[in-house]
Design a protein around this motif. Structure first.
Motif, mmCIF file in Angstrom:
data_model
loop_
_atom_site.group_PDB
_atom_site.id
_atom_site.type_symbol
_atom_site.label_atom_id
_atom_site.label_comp_id
_atom_site.label_asym_id
_atom_site.label_seq_id
_atom_site.Cartn_x
_atom_site.Cartn_y
_atom_site.Cartn_z
ATOM 1 N N ARG A 19 43.676 34.531 47.640
ATOM 2 C CA ARG A 19 44.717 33.383 47.000
ATOM 3 C C ARG A 19 44.998 33.950 45.555
ATOM 4 N NH1 ARG A 19 41.992 27.905 45.047
ATOM 5 N NH2 ARG A 19 39.820 28.519 44.209
ATOM 6 N N ILE A 20 46.117 33.632 44.900
ATOM 7 C CA ILE A 20 46.601 33.773 43.832
ATOM 8 C C ILE A 20 45.964 32.822 42.706
ATOM 9 C CG2 ILE A 20 48.277 34.930 42.055
ATOM 10 C CD1 ILE A 20 47.699 36.550 44.276
ATOM 11 N N ILE A 21 45.574 33.092 41.795
ATOM 12 C CA ILE A 21 44.870 31.870 40.887
ATOM 13 C C ILE A 21 45.032 32.476 39.323
ATOM 14 C CG2 ILE A 21 43.413 31.071 42.586
ATOM 15 C CD1 ILE A 21 40.972 32.133 40.804
ATOM 16 N N LYS A 22 44.724 31.617 38.600
ATOM 17 C CA LYS A 22 44.659 31.862 37.277
ATOM 18 C C LYS A 22 43.318 32.116 36.974
ATOM 19 C CE LYS A 22 48.770 29.557 35.251
ATOM 20 N NZ LYS A 22 49.436 28.696 34.221
ATOM 21 N N LYS A 69 55.008 38.154 40.714
ATOM 22 C CA LYS A 69 53.835 37.760 40.125
ATOM 23 C C LYS A 69 52.929 38.858 39.486
ATOM 24 C CE LYS A 69 53.294 33.713 43.291
ATOM 25 N NZ LYS A 69 52.544 33.034 43.959
ATOM 26 N N ASN A 70 52.679 38.927 38.362
ATOM 27 C CA ASN A 70 51.980 39.706 37.654
ATOM 28 C C ASN A 70 50.476 39.596 37.838
ATOM 29 O OD1 ASN A 70 51.210 41.854 35.793
ATOM 30 N ND2 ASN A 70 51.702 40.609 34.063
ATOM 31 N N ILE A 106 32.872 40.232 40.830
ATOM 32 C CA ILE A 106 33.133 41.725 40.863
ATOM 33 C C ILE A 106 34.840 41.742 40.623
ATOM 34 C CG2 ILE A 106 31.322 42.223 42.656
ATOM 35 C CD1 ILE A 106 33.291 41.714 44.917
ATOM 36 N N LEU A 107 35.071 42.541 39.797
ATOM 37 C CA LEU A 107 36.648 42.682 39.748
ATOM 38 C C LEU A 107 37.076 44.283 39.803
ATOM 39 C CD1 LEU A 107 35.413 40.575 37.184
ATOM 40 C CD2 LEU A 107 37.840 40.206 36.840
ATOM 41 N N MET A 108 38.413 44.376 40.068
ATOM 42 C CA MET A 108 38.937 45.710 40.289
ATOM 43 C C MET A 108 40.380 45.661 39.628
ATOM 44 S SD MET A 108 39.988 48.258 43.622
ATOM 45 C CE MET A 108 38.481 48.362 43.827
ATOM 46 N N SER A 109 40.644 46.315 38.765
ATOM 47 C CA SER A 109 42.058 46.066 38.092
ATOM 48 C C SER A 109 43.171 46.588 39.097
ATOM 49 C CB SER A 109 41.978 47.199 36.754
ATOM 50 O OG SER A 109 42.110 48.609 37.236
ATOM 51 N N ARG A 110 44.365 46.223 38.620
ATOM 52 C CA ARG A 110 45.406 46.408 39.821
ATOM 53 C C ARG A 110 45.802 48.049 39.552
ATOM 54 N NH1 ARG A 110 50.004 43.460 40.960
ATOM 55 N NH2 ARG A 110 51.101 44.483 42.674
ATOM 56 N N GLN A 116 50.233 44.377 49.927
ATOM 57 C CA GLN A 116 50.711 43.024 49.903
ATOM 58 C C GLN A 116 50.885 42.551 48.740
ATOM 59 O OE1 GLN A 116 47.841 41.983 53.937
ATOM 60 N NE2 GLN A 116 47.996 40.494 52.420
ATOM 61 N N LEU A 117 49.938 42.818 47.547
ATOM 62 C CA LEU A 117 50.279 42.199 46.253
ATOM 63 C C LEU A 117 51.546 42.994 45.572
ATOM 64 C CD1 LEU A 117 46.826 42.348 44.633
ATOM 65 C CD2 LEU A 117 48.117 40.373 45.559
ATOM 66 N N GLU A 118 51.931 44.188 46.243
ATOM 67 C CA GLU A 118 52.871 45.030 45.727
ATOM 68 C C GLU A 118 54.165 44.386 46.237
ATOM 69 O OE1 GLU A 118 54.765 49.539 45.485
ATOM 70 O OE2 GLU A 118 52.503 49.152 45.806
ATOM 71 N N VAL A 119 54.117 44.163 47.701
ATOM 72 C CA VAL A 119 55.397 43.804 48.011
ATOM 73 C C VAL A 119 55.692 42.091 48.360
ATOM 74 C CG1 VAL A 119 56.658 43.801 50.430
ATOM 75 C CG2 VAL A 119 55.622 45.875 49.552
ATOM 76 N N ILE A 120 54.589 41.488 48.731
ATOM 77 C CA ILE A 120 54.615 39.994 48.961
ATOM 78 C C ILE A 120 54.720 39.353 47.770
ATOM 79 C CG2 ILE A 120 53.766 38.008 50.151
ATOM 80 C CD1 ILE A 120 52.543 40.015 52.123
ATOM 81 N N HIS A 121 53.939 39.696 46.807
ATOM 82 C CA HIS A 121 54.058 39.024 45.435
ATOM 83 C C HIS A 121 54.478 39.803 44.451
ATOM 84 C CE1 HIS A 121 51.165 36.304 47.603
ATOM 85 N NE2 HIS A 121 50.495 37.284 48.100
#
Length: 494
Positions: free
Chosen positions: A306-309, A378-379, A443-447, A370-375
């Motif tokens: 899910r997309i969150i802040k 949203k940055n 755990i994080l991975m940059s875009r 999916q982030l590139e096309v569907i969202h």
């Protein structure tokens, strides 16, 4: 007054209850597929001599297949369009002879509508239709029995495209937000039914063309409903067979052999009480997905998001990307049912970690696309999660960070250890034995790093090159330490 009550009782049995059980429980209907790359576009109320040819042209350009639930009277007036649908590989279903609700027709009238429309379609195509969608998706109690030879097809998403005020842009946005494998989209290629606008299909066609282009970018396939049903049946059978093999209750020899190689049966077998607890936990997970509107990654069998802040401390990742409080991130969630299966097949925490790494590696290209096309509007700066099983994540391009001390850290630690004890058959003993190793971490991975995974070979080459290069400068390391100290005691997620 008594007459009104009898009318109410009759309508409840004849219409309301059948409509409820078919919509909510999926009784005798097909609503959603189980697929890895496939989506079904379905179009009601046609054919239309103006809009249906344009829609067929668009589908042909993208080599996409669809399903048309046609009104018999319209099919009778436009046989050349029915013939073209059939010749171009689309599925054709029945939508009554006229667009009238089954609730206000007698059972024999409904049957007459269906038979007449079926005969019209068969006379044009030479093939008897197998699929039926009642107008407005409304069935009566007799439909289940007298339409037994037909598959009743409903939908997962409808978008109000029969109204021109929705507009092509808004319709496209709504469709894109629901753009996941197994979906059955309800759309319309004719606008002269009750409550519809005649010009509305023009907006539908414009939005569909953009969705077809997005589908090509995502690697999705648009298939007719017969193919989606066949794929879903096959995938459900394979999933059930896999579960049975993991539990030691049978399955094909190939599945059992794969399970043995993975370590299935080597762990402590879950007892009846544990199985009940696991079942209850899985029901909670399904509710959680609905409450927080999680999106599936790919077919959703391993991961959701899910997309969150972002609400944690400022961080600098390995590629010097900076993640700050308030940035949008994709919060990742492992599917607990998949985790349970992996746990059942694993002898150790190391095996679990290796399986998770392999599955995550497969999922990363899907997440990126999916982030590139569907969202795309949203940055989203990074993908983010908290996991107790995080060994080897750096090898995929993730950065890992300890949770900041505080109540959130303690609650997360307790929750994840409870989860581990539930999803693994030997979970409680595992938590006791490896208490010091089971440390939940961010755990994080940059875009930017994630986008490399659209080409896995390029991503692996970049990671290998980075490992062979020099370590980050002391200044960068000091800056990272400073940022972590600045965020001490802050809650990670708001």
């Amino acid at each position: 007054m008594r007459l009104l009550w009898w009318i109410f009782y009759f309508l409840t049995v004849y219409a309301f209850i059948p409509g409820f059980v078919s919509r909510v429980f999926g009784f005798r209907v097909f609503r959603k597929g189980l697929a890895k790359r496939e989506i079904a576009l379905t179009f009601d109320d046609g054919p239309d001599p103006v809009y249906t040819p344009k829609l067929l042209d668009a589908l042909k350009r993208y080599d996409a297949k669809a399903t048309f639930f046609v009104v018999g009277a319209h099919a009778e007036q436009n046989p050349e369009l029915i013939r073209r649908m059939h010749e171009e590989g689309h599925a054709i279903g029945i939508h009554n002879y006229v667009h009238r609700s089954n609730w206000i027709m007698s059972p024999w009238t409904v049957k007459r509508h269906v038979l007449r429309t079926s005969q019209i379609i068969e006379s044009i195509t030479g093939k008897q239709p197998q699929y039926y969608r009642p107008p407005w998706g409304i069935v009566n109690i007799f439909d289940f029995a007298q339409l037994r030879s037909l598959n009743i097809v409903l939908w997962t998403k409808m978008f109000g495209d029969w109204k021109k005020k929705v507009g092509a842009d808004n319709l496209y946005r709504k469709m894109r937000e629901s753009f996941f494998p197994g979906q059955v989209f309800l759309l319309h290629d004719r606008g002269d039914t009750f409550g519809a606008d005649e010009e509305a299909p023009a907006h539908t066609i414009a939005a569909v063309e953009r969705i077809l282009e997005d589908g090509r970018e995502l690697g999705l396939q648009f298939v007719a409903i017969d193919e989606l049903i066949a794929l879903s049946d096959s995938n459900r059978a394979a999933r059930l067979e896999s579960k049975r093999a993991v539990r030691g209750k049978g399955g094909s020899s190939d599945v059992q052999e794969n399970a043995k190689k993975a370590g299935a049966g080597s762990s402590v077998k879950a007892g009846p009480f544990k199985q009940v607890v696991v079942w209850a936990w899985m029901q909670w997970e399904r509710l959680f997905h609905v409450m927080f509107r999680l999106h599936p990654v790919g077919d959703g069998s391993f991961m959701h998001y899910r997309i969150i802040k972002y609400g944690g401390p400022d961080l600098v990742l390995r590629d010097q990307s900076r993640i700050q409080r308030g940035d949008l991130v994709a919060e990742m969630h492992f599917d607990n049912e998949a985790m349970y299966r992996i746990g059942m097949q694993s002898k150790s925490a190391l095996q679990i970690a290796l399986r998770l790494i392999r599955e995550t590696k497969v999922a990363l290209p899907d997440i990126s696309r999916q982030l590139e096309v569907i969202h795309r509007e949203k940055n989203v700066k990074a993908i983010f999660g908290i996991s107790m099983v995080n060994r080897g994540a750096e090898g995929l391009g993730f950065d890992t960070f300890p949770l900041q001390p505080g109540l959130f850290s303690k609650m997360t630690n307790w929750y994840l250890k409870l989860l581990m004890s539930i999803i693994h058959p030997d979970g409680k003993a595992k938590v006791k034995r490896q208490r010091e190793k089971l440390e939940p971490r961010m755990i994080l991975m940059s875009r930017e790093m994630l986008n490399l995974w659209q080409d896995p070979e390029a991503a692996e080459a970049a990671l290998k090159e980075a490992q062979q290069s020099k370590k980050p400068s002391p200044a960068a390391a000091a800056r990272q330490s400073e940022l972590l100290m600045d965020g001490a005691g802050e809650p990670l997620i708001q």
